[in-house]
Scaffold this motif. Structure first.
Motif, PDB file in Angstrom:
ATOM      1  N   GLN A   1       0.847  -1.192   0.000  1.00  0.00           N
ATOM      2  CA  GLN A   1       0.000   0.000   0.000  1.00  0.00           C
ATOM      3  C   GLN A   1       0.886   1.247   0.000  1.00  0.00           C
ATOM      4  N   VAL A   2       0.393   2.305  -0.668  1.00  0.00           N
ATOM      5  CA  VAL A   2       1.214   3.504  -0.811  1.00  0.00           C
ATOM      6  C   VAL A   2       0.438   4.771  -0.498  1.00  0.00           C
ATOM      7  N   ALA A   3       1.157   5.744   0.028  1.00  0.00           N
ATOM      8  CA  ALA A   3       0.740   7.137   0.194  1.00  0.00           C
ATOM      9  C   ALA A   3       2.028   7.892   0.488  1.00  0.00           C
ATOM     10  N   ASP A   4       2.050   9.170   0.183  1.00  0.00           N
ATOM     11  CA  ASP A   4       3.276   9.922   0.368  1.00  0.00           C
ATOM     12  C   ASP A   4       3.350  10.517   1.771  1.00  0.00           C
ATOM     13  N   VAL A   5       4.556  10.927   2.140  1.00  0.00           N
ATOM     14  CA  VAL A   5       4.865  11.486   3.456  1.00  0.00           C
ATOM     15  C   VAL A   5       5.550  12.841   3.262  1.00  0.00           C
ATOM     16  N   PRO A   6       5.106  13.875   3.990  1.00  0.00           N
ATOM     17  CA  PRO A   6       3.977  13.918   4.926  1.00  0.00           C
ATOM     18  C   PRO A   6       2.646  14.108   4.214  1.00  0.00           C
ATOM     19  N   GLY A   7       1.557  13.939   4.941  1.00  0.00           N
ATOM     20  CA  GLY A   7       0.231  14.259   4.439  1.00  0.00           C
ATOM     21  C   GLY A   7      -0.640  13.089   4.069  1.00  0.00           C
ATOM     22  N   ARG A   8      -0.052  11.928   3.801  1.00  0.00           N
ATOM     23  CA  ARG A   8      -0.789  10.734   3.402  1.00  0.00           C
ATOM     24  C   ARG A   8      -1.658  10.989   2.159  1.00  0.00           C
ATOM     25  N   CYS A   9      -1.040  11.633   1.167  1.00  0.00           N
ATOM     26  CA  CYS A   9      -1.711  11.869  -0.107  1.00  0.00           C
ATOM     27  C   CYS A   9      -1.022  11.064  -1.195  1.00  0.00           C
ATOM     28  N   GLU A  10      -1.441  11.250  -2.436  1.00  0.00           N
ATOM     29  CA  GLU A  10      -0.955  10.448  -3.551  1.00  0.00           C
ATOM     30  C   GLU A  10       0.537  10.629  -3.803  1.00  0.00           C
ATOM     31  N   PRO A  11       1.172   9.677  -4.503  1.00  0.00           N
ATOM     32  CA  PRO A  11       2.581   9.820  -4.854  1.00  0.00           C
ATOM     33  C   PRO A  11       2.861  11.144  -5.552  1.00  0.00           C
ATOM     34  N   SER A  12       4.083  11.643  -5.329  1.00  0.00           N
ATOM     35  CA  SER A  12       4.617  12.894  -5.885  1.00  0.00           C
ATOM     36  C   SER A  12       4.211  14.111  -5.078  1.00  0.00           C
ATOM     37  N   THR A  13       3.498  13.945  -3.974  1.00  0.00           N
ATOM     38  CA  THR A  13       3.106  15.079  -3.131  1.00  0.00           C
ATOM     39  C   THR A  13       3.991  15.214  -1.900  1.00  0.00           C
ATOM     40  N   GLY A  14       4.963  14.321  -1.729  1.00  0.00           N
ATOM     41  CA  GLY A  14       5.817  14.347  -0.546  1.00  0.00           C
ATOM     42  C   GLY A  14       7.232  13.926  -0.866  1.00  0.00           C
ATOM     43  N   GLU A  15       7.851  13.229   0.077  1.00  0.00           N
ATOM     44  CA  GLU A  15       9.290  12.964   0.007  1.00  0.00           C
ATOM     45  C   GLU A  15       9.654  11.612  -0.597  1.00  0.00           C
ATOM     46  N   ILE A  16       8.703  10.723  -0.821  1.00  0.00           N
ATOM     47  CA  ILE A  16       9.025   9.374  -1.284  1.00  0.00           C
ATOM     48  C   ILE A  16       9.101   9.340  -2.812  1.00  0.00           C
ATOM     49  N   ASN A  17      10.182   8.776  -3.340  1.00  0.00           N
ATOM     50  CA  ASN A  17      10.318   8.580  -4.784  1.00  0.00           C
ATOM     51  C   ASN A  17       9.673   7.240  -5.142  1.00  0.00           C
ATOM     52  N   TYR A  18       8.354   7.263  -5.328  1.00  0.00           N
ATOM     53  CA  TYR A  18       7.641   6.006  -5.582  1.00  0.00           C
ATOM     54  C   TYR A  18       7.947   5.419  -6.944  1.00  0.00           C
ATOM     55  N   ARG A  19       8.398   6.234  -7.872  1.00  0.00           N
ATOM     56  CA  ARG A  19       8.807   5.687  -9.171  1.00  0.00           C
ATOM     57  C   ARG A  19       9.992   4.730  -8.981  1.00  0.00           C
ATOM     58  N   ASN A  20      10.958   5.129  -8.174  1.00  0.00           N
ATOM     59  CA  ASN A  20      12.105   4.270  -7.901  1.00  0.00           C
ATOM     60  C   ASN A  20      11.705   3.039  -7.095  1.00  0.00           C
ATOM     61  N   VAL A  21      10.792   3.219  -6.153  1.00  0.00           N
ATOM     62  CA  VAL A  21      10.308   2.073  -5.372  1.00  0.00           C
ATOM     63  C   VAL A  21       9.612   1.071  -6.286  1.00  0.00           C
ATOM     64  N   GLY A  22       8.760   1.571  -7.194  1.00  0.00           N
ATOM     65  CA  GLY A  22       8.079   0.690  -8.131  1.00  0.00           C
ATOM     66  C   GLY A  22       9.048  -0.071  -9.010  1.00  0.00           C
ATOM     67  N   GLN A  23      10.076   0.609  -9.514  1.00  0.00           N
ATOM     68  CA  GLN A  23      11.066  -0.069 -10.345  1.00  0.00           C
ATOM     69  C   GLN A  23      11.820  -1.129  -9.555  1.00  0.00           C
ATOM     70  N   ALA A  24      12.134  -0.815  -8.295  1.00  0.00           N
ATOM     71  CA  ALA A  24      12.806  -1.801  -7.453  1.00  0.00           C
ATOM     72  C   ALA A  24      11.938  -3.037  -7.233  1.00  0.00           C
ATOM     73  N   LEU A  25      10.630  -2.831  -7.050  1.00  0.00           N
ATOM     74  CA  LEU A  25       9.727  -3.969  -6.891  1.00  0.00           C
ATOM     75  C   LEU A  25       9.690  -4.833  -8.140  1.00  0.00           C
ATOM     76  N   VAL A  26       9.693  -4.187  -9.303  1.00  0.00           N
ATOM     77  CA  VAL A  26       9.761  -4.947 -10.558  1.00  0.00           C
ATOM     78  C   VAL A  26      11.056  -5.752 -10.604  1.00  0.00           C
ATOM     79  N   ASP A  27      12.168  -5.107 -10.298  1.00  0.00           N
ATOM     80  CA  ASP A  27      13.472  -5.763 -10.398  1.00  0.00           C
ATOM     81  C   ASP A  27      13.604  -6.941  -9.448  1.00  0.00           C
ATOM     82  N   MET A  28      12.950  -6.854  -8.283  1.00  0.00           N
ATOM     83  CA  MET A  28      13.060  -7.972  -7.340  1.00  0.00           C
ATOM     84  C   MET A  28      12.024  -9.069  -7.599  1.00  0.00           C
TER      85      MET A  28
END
Length: 266
Positions: free
Chosen positions: A204-231
């Protein structure tokens, strides 16, 4: 949509101005599945009639993992949830370290998890695995953060959950790895995903701070998604977030974030 994952959106957090049935239809119009919270408040047959795929729903109503009365209530409500899930095609069933009340605060907050509580929790999960086997369902334990949203929740860290799942060793029990909660409580999200991979039921995903959609906070979810694909992960990624601007934009951004990733060469 070109994604290796099954994408889903929490219906309680998007298009909240719409009646519930219209809400899940609206969410599904983006090509994604839906996730639900407390099924006891919902008209499950009406939801089933929509044909919208439901990826997960709450897997217990009350109780906890560590004291006798709480364990009895937890297991009873887990069995009820397993039966109810059949109406929706047996989505995965989500649970936490203890029952949550108003605002997500634990009904019975815990200052320190004792060795006895660990032992009781492992025995409870063994019984839960038996219920899952009987009803042919999957139960997933979700990590929660203590600092912002859920103070006093036992077994709140991903490492806690992985320890319990490893002790029980059942394919019917998985982790629902919530990366919003993990970022607040633990960090190192890609390493956490890798450690959880053998037990990973969904992300499950939400960005930090604020618990809103990706790209609204500090988490690079694009990189996280690519890492999940790679693993090698190919399961569900669910948006459990509020819309910072509006739900259309939130869901579109979520879908774009986890689409058109490079397939692993492995």
């Amino acid at each position: 949509m070109n994604t290796p994952f099954t994408l889903a959106v929490c219906a309680e957090m998007q298009f909240t101005d719409l009646p519930f049935i219209e809400r899940i239809k609206k969410i599904h119009s983006y090509g994604v599945a839906v996730e639900l919270w407390n099924w006891t408040d919902l008209d499950l047959p009406a939801i089933a009639e929509t044909g919208v795929p439901i990826e997960s729903m709450t897997g217990y109503i009350s109780g906890n993992l560590t004291d006798d009365n709480g364990i009895e209530a937890f297991l009873k409500s887990a069995a009820e949830s397993a039966r109810a899930s059949k109406i929706l095609g047996s989505p995965r069933l989500n649970f936490h370290g203890t029952g949550l009340g108003e605002g997500g605060i634990p009904v019975d907050p815990v200052d320190k998890v004792t060795g006895r509580m660990w032992a009781k929790a492992a025995l409870t999960l063994e019984k839960l695995a038996g219920i899952a086997e009987e009803h042919d369902v999957i139960f997933e334990m979700e990590n929660l953060n203590l600092a912002v949203d859920h103070p006093g929740t036992p077994f709140s860290h991903p490492s806690d959950i992985l320890s319990l799942l490893g002790a029980v060793g059942s394919d019917r029990l998985k982790i629902n790895l919530d990366l919003y909660h993990a970022q607040i409580g633990d960090g190192s999200l890609i390493d956490t995903c890798r450690e959880a991979l053998p037990f990973l039921g969904e992300v499950q995903v939400a960005d930090v701070p604020g618990r809103c959609e990706p790209s609204t906070g500090e988490i690079n979810y694009r990189n996280v998604g690519q890492a999940l694909v790679d693993m090698g992960y190919r399961g569900t990624i669910a948006l459990e977030a509020w819309a910072k601007y509006d739900s259309d934009r939130a869901i579109t951004t979520f879908v774009d974030t986890f689409s058109n990733l490079k397939e692993s060469a492995k």
